[in-house]
Design a protein around this motif. Structure first.
Motif, PDB file in Angstrom:
ATOM      1  N   CYS A 143      36.519   6.972 -15.948  1.00 30.25           N
ATOM      2  CA  CYS A 143      35.532   6.860 -17.036  1.00 30.25           C
ATOM      3  C   CYS A 143      34.181   6.394 -16.503  1.00 30.25           C
ATOM      4  CB  CYS A 143      36.035   5.886 -18.103  1.00 30.25           C
ATOM      5  SG  CYS A 143      37.461   6.479 -19.044  1.00 30.25           S
ATOM      6  N   VAL A 144      34.194   5.410 -15.616  1.00 28.00           N
ATOM      7  CA  VAL A 144      32.950   4.912 -15.042  1.00 28.00           C
ATOM      8  C   VAL A 144      32.291   5.996 -14.197  1.00 28.00           C
ATOM      9  CG1 VAL A 144      31.934   3.196 -13.492  1.00 28.00           C
ATOM     10  CG2 VAL A 144      33.726   2.520 -15.095  1.00 28.00           C
ATOM     11  N   GLU A 145      33.087   6.693 -13.409  1.00 28.84           N
ATOM     12  CA  GLU A 145      32.524   7.753 -12.561  1.00 28.84           C
ATOM     13  C   GLU A 145      31.884   8.854 -13.401  1.00 28.84           C
ATOM     14  OE1 GLU A 145      35.804   7.060  -8.980  1.00 28.84           O
ATOM     15  OE2 GLU A 145      36.054   8.682 -10.440  1.00 28.84           O
ATOM     16  N   LEU A 185      29.242   1.744  -8.938  1.00 20.88           N
ATOM     17  CA  LEU A 185      28.028   2.405  -9.402  1.00 20.88           C
ATOM     18  C   LEU A 185      27.015   2.567  -8.271  1.00 20.88           C
ATOM     19  CD1 LEU A 185      27.707   0.604 -12.826  1.00 20.88           C
ATOM     20  CD2 LEU A 185      28.196   3.025 -12.494  1.00 20.88           C
ATOM     21  N   GLN A 186      26.956   1.574  -7.395  1.00 27.66           N
ATOM     22  CA  GLN A 186      26.070   1.687  -6.229  1.00 27.66           C
ATOM     23  C   GLN A 186      26.452   2.904  -5.392  1.00 27.66           C
ATOM     24  OE1 GLN A 186      26.701  -1.319  -3.264  1.00 27.66           O
ATOM     25  NE2 GLN A 186      24.672  -1.072  -2.349  1.00 27.66           N
ATOM     26  N   ALA A 187      27.751   3.083  -5.160  1.00 31.21           N
ATOM     27  CA  ALA A 187      28.213   4.217  -4.361  1.00 31.21           C
ATOM     28  C   ALA A 187      27.892   5.539  -5.044  1.00 31.21           C
ATOM     29  CB  ALA A 187      29.717   4.096  -4.106  1.00 31.21           C
ATOM     30  N   ALA A 188      28.093   5.610  -6.363  1.00 28.33           N
ATOM     31  CA  ALA A 188      27.797   6.842  -7.088  1.00 28.33           C
ATOM     32  C   ALA A 188      26.307   7.176  -7.012  1.00 28.33           C
ATOM     33  CB  ALA A 188      28.238   6.708  -8.544  1.00 28.33           C
ATOM     34  N   HIS A 248      24.545  10.388  -5.147  1.00 26.46           N
ATOM     35  CA  HIS A 248      23.689  11.280  -5.919  1.00 26.46           C
ATOM     36  C   HIS A 248      22.322  11.454  -5.251  1.00 26.46           C
ATOM     37  CE1 HIS A 248      22.110  13.246  -9.539  1.00 26.46           C
ATOM     38  NE2 HIS A 248      21.030  12.499  -9.401  1.00 26.46           N
ATOM     39  N   ALA A 249      21.815  10.355  -4.685  1.00 29.79           N
ATOM     40  CA  ALA A 249      20.494  10.398  -4.039  1.00 29.79           C
ATOM     41  C   ALA A 249      20.569  10.893  -2.601  1.00 29.79           C
ATOM     42  CB  ALA A 249      19.865   9.012  -4.074  1.00 29.79           C
ATOM     43  N   GLY A 250      21.784  11.018  -2.052  1.00 29.60           N
ATOM     44  CA  GLY A 250      21.937  11.450  -0.671  1.00 29.60           C
ATOM     45  C   GLY A 250      21.509  10.417   0.336  1.00 29.60           C
ATOM     46  N   VAL A 251      21.757   9.134  -0.010  1.00 31.18           N
ATOM     47  CA  VAL A 251      21.378   8.051   0.901  1.00 31.18           C
ATOM     48  C   VAL A 251      22.609   7.194   1.176  1.00 31.18           C
ATOM     49  CG1 VAL A 251      19.004   8.015   0.034  1.00 31.18           C
ATOM     50  CG2 VAL A 251      20.711   6.474  -0.979  1.00 31.18           C
ATOM     51  N   THR A 252      22.492   6.286   2.123  1.00 32.45           N
ATOM     52  CA  THR A 252      23.580   5.371   2.442  1.00 32.45           C
ATOM     53  C   THR A 252      23.605   4.218   1.433  1.00 32.45           C
ATOM     54  OG1 THR A 252      22.217   3.973   3.869  1.00 32.45           O
ATOM     55  CG2 THR A 252      23.285   5.894   4.886  1.00 32.45           C
TER      56      THR A 252
END
Length: 349
Positions: A111-113, A151-154, A158-162
């Protein structure tokens, strides 16, 4: 009146761990605060929400109906005191109340994802997350200990960053006090190691930017020390002298309104904004999880809201956990969830 674009989009509320109080507090919020919840919808599983609606049904009343929707914008057309649900295909059904389970962790994480992806793509205005259980997440194979890290990982993907290029911080806030944490979910021993000048400086930067948008001016930031009495001039530790003070000086040189480091046992009282006691500061920067969260939660979890700062989306959450000991009894307080929706709307502007 024409609504701002973000206000016209709906707010997603994730169901949280289905064995805890999340689903029933959501049902209560839609029942008791229909105007506040207008334009919100639930991301979750049908039988979980039906069970939650039954759990909060008062004597002589009928259970709140669940209105299944296919698209977020349909939430605006759902009548008051209904539960607008956007069901995710293949989610596990409700787990037994108060039990840690893999299935509950899987459902909560999915759900969060989904909501994070929808927010990042601009399909929803914001997300409000009901509490999840960290052990259930781990059983589900989720590599992150909580919402903030997930959420940080998602957002980074999405931004294509680490992850390092998408720094985030946790803020806990109520009407009287705000606090932002340098470190979040880690052992106390590791949290002490995380108090570095770059970490403190980055936390100040994120806090300044986020609250400047919210307040419309530069926030007055107080910084708590790490050691008793903020180190007492180095007698009880040198972190204040060698790490925290240089970070404060660097922030002030960049124009931020930052003060400290102050003794941790008094700075929160100085910042508290109560009737007859205007706070000296808008926010306190705390060095680790419990140092910052205990003062806010002591003032009452009913109005506390968890906000993730640094994300390219708006995310808020109630200031409590899954409360397995009372889950399913219909007695859980929905005030913090309602406050989280209020806060999300404020952050949207």
């Amino acid at each position: 009146m024409t609504l701002p674009e973000s206000a016209a989009r709906a707010i997603a509320i994730t169901q949280g761990d289905c064995a805890g109080i999340g689903p029933e507090t959501i049902a209560k919020a839609f029942r008791d605060a229909p105007e506040t919840l207008r334009g919100c919808f639930i991301v979750g599983e049908l039988q979980t929400l039906r069970r939650a609606a039954a759990a909060v049904t008062r004597a002589g009343d009928t259970a709140l109906p669940v209105a299944v929707i296919d698209h977020p914008e349909e939430a605006w057309s759902v009548p008051p005191r209904c539960l607008p649900l956007l069901p995710l295909a293949g989610l596990p059904g409700p787990a037994p109340w108060g039990e840690i389970s893999r299935d509950a962790g899987v459902a909560a994480a999915r759900c969060v994802e989904w909501a994070a992806t929808a927010a990042l793509q601009g399909r929803i205005a914001a997300l409000v997350t009901a509490p999840l259980h960290k052990e259930a997440l781990a059983l589900a194979g989720v590599d992150f200990p909580g919402h903030t890290e997930l959420l940080q990982a998602a957002a980074a993907a999405h931004a294509g960053v680490t992850l390092a290029e998408m720094p985030v911080r946790m803020m806990l806030a109520n009407d009287e006090l705000r606090t932002v944490l340098v470190s979040i979910h880690m052992s106390l021993r590791d949290a002490l190691e995380a108090v570095t000048e770059p970490q403190v400086r980055e936390t100040l930067r994120i806090t300044h930017l986020a609250l400047s948008r919210t307040l419309g001016r530069a926030p007055r930031i107080a910084v708590a020390g790490l050691n008793p009495h903020a180190g007492e001039g180095g007698l009880f530790g040198r972190e204040e002298i060698e790490t925290i003070a240089p970070a404060i000086a660097a922030a002030r040189a960049q124009g931020m309104d930052v003060h400290g480091p102050f003794a941790p046992d008094t700075v929160f009282m100085r910042a508290r904004n109560a009737p007859g006691h205007p706070g000296e500061f808008d926010v306190v920067l705390a060095m680790y999880h419990d140092q910052g969260l205990i003062p806010v939660k002591y003032l009452g979890v009913e109005q506390g809201v968890n906000v993730t700062l640094g994300l390219p989306l708006v995310r808020t959450s109630p200031d409590h956990g899954t409360a397995f000991d009372i889950a399913g009894q219909g007695i859980a307080d929905a005030s913090s969830l309602i406050a989280a929706v209020h806060m999300a709307r404020q952050l949207l502007g």
